[in-house]
Design a protein around this motif. Sequence first.
Motif, PDB file in Angstrom:
ATOM      1  N   GLU A   1       0.840  -1.200   0.000  1.00 40.24           N
ATOM      2  CA  GLU A   1       0.000   0.000   0.000  1.00 40.24           C
ATOM      3  C   GLU A   1       0.876   1.251   0.000  1.00 40.24           C
ATOM      4  OE1 GLU A   1      -2.432  -0.428   3.464  1.00 40.24           O
ATOM      5  OE2 GLU A   1      -3.888  -1.715   2.445  1.00 40.24           O
ATOM      6  N   ARG A   2       1.956   1.212   0.761  1.00 42.53           N
ATOM      7  CA  ARG A   2       2.856   2.370   0.868  1.00 42.53           C
ATOM      8  C   ARG A   2       3.750   2.487  -0.367  1.00 42.53           C
ATOM      9  NH1 ARG A   2      -0.014   1.798   4.803  1.00 42.53           N
ATOM     10  NH2 ARG A   2       0.351   2.611   6.868  1.00 42.53           N
ATOM     11  N   ARG A   3       4.149   1.328  -0.841  1.00 40.99           N
ATOM     12  CA  ARG A   3       5.130   1.295  -1.927  1.00 40.99           C
ATOM     13  C   ARG A   3       4.765   0.160  -2.881  1.00 40.99           C
ATOM     14  NH1 ARG A   3      10.899   3.304  -2.252  1.00 40.99           N
ATOM     15  NH2 ARG A   3      11.143   2.944  -4.459  1.00 40.99           N
ATOM     16  N   PRO A   4       3.956   0.424  -3.908  1.00 38.83           N
ATOM     17  CA  PRO A   4       3.496  -0.644  -4.800  1.00 38.83           C
ATOM     18  C   PRO A   4       4.624  -1.419  -5.489  1.00 38.83           C
ATOM     19  CG  PRO A   4       2.184   1.337  -5.134  1.00 38.83           C
ATOM     20  CD  PRO A   4       3.328   1.703  -4.213  1.00 38.83           C
ATOM     21  N   ASP A   5       5.798  -0.815  -5.574  1.00 48.12           N
ATOM     22  CA  ASP A   5       6.928  -1.507  -6.210  1.00 48.12           C
ATOM     23  C   ASP A   5       7.801  -2.251  -5.192  1.00 48.12           C
ATOM     24  OD1 ASP A   5       7.943   0.820  -5.028  1.00 48.12           O
ATOM     25  OD2 ASP A   5       9.471   1.108  -6.568  1.00 48.12           O
ATOM     26  N   ALA A   6       7.285  -2.452  -3.970  1.00 49.31           N
ATOM     27  CA  ALA A   6       8.053  -3.166  -2.939  1.00 49.31           C
ATOM     28  C   ALA A   6       8.415  -4.554  -3.461  1.00 49.31           C
ATOM     29  CB  ALA A   6       7.243  -3.273  -1.649  1.00 49.31           C
ATOM     30  N   SER A   7       9.695  -4.875  -3.381  1.00 53.19           N
ATOM     31  CA  SER A   7      10.193  -6.151  -3.907  1.00 53.19           C
ATOM     32  C   SER A   7      11.477  -6.519  -3.176  1.00 53.19           C
ATOM     33  CB  SER A   7      10.476  -6.030  -5.408  1.00 53.19           C
ATOM     34  OG  SER A   7      11.547  -5.122  -5.627  1.00 53.19           O
ATOM     35  N   VAL A   8      11.892  -7.745  -3.387  1.00 52.64           N
ATOM     36  CA  VAL A   8      13.156  -8.195  -2.815  1.00 52.64           C
ATOM     37  C   VAL A   8      14.298  -7.346  -3.358  1.00 52.64           C
ATOM     38  CG1 VAL A   8      14.743 -10.151  -2.623  1.00 52.64           C
ATOM     39  CG2 VAL A   8      12.277 -10.533  -2.471  1.00 52.64           C
TER      40      VAL A   8
END
Length: 181
Positions: free
Chosen positions: A145-152
């Motif tokens: 929700e905060r960072r749609p591109d959150a990834s490893v």
Amino acid sequence: FTALVERAPKNAVAWSDLGFARFFAKDYKGALAAFDQAIGLNPSYAKAHYSRGFAQLMSARVTDPADSLSASIRLSPLDPLMGPMLSNLGTARLAAGKLAEAAELAARGARRAPNHSILVMLAAATAMLVDDAAAAAHWRTVALERRPDASVDLFRQAVRYGDPRLEDTVCRAMRQAGFPE
């Protein structure tokens, strides 16, 4: 900063700033020595304790960063950086194999700084490590929700632990929590 320390050798802030400069230059031994000097000059200087613990954690020093990180929390309980302080202490506990404590501290850190997507991702990973899929899913949702591109990959760009095994453990748990590569 070396010149500043030479002009003000009893200034704990100057020594701490020198520690930061050395840390970012990857002179971890020099950074730790500067933070030690700052703490020696002002044992109540929470930022120097936190910085020392963070440098120990990121450089994979043999000494456990938990003492320095715990001191920073004790000395500055209302610190605006409490979220990162708790999360980094959680990471130190993870490195020491204390998974339940790591997950609890990472969750506390994420609750204190819910807009800090990297801390929230760490909370998801540590929840997975203690087999709490519901908490991991919650923190993953918050992170996305905060960072749609959150990834490893985003996590690895932001955080480079000095211990590759620790980094692999966290990243593997992030994948298990559902973060994309």
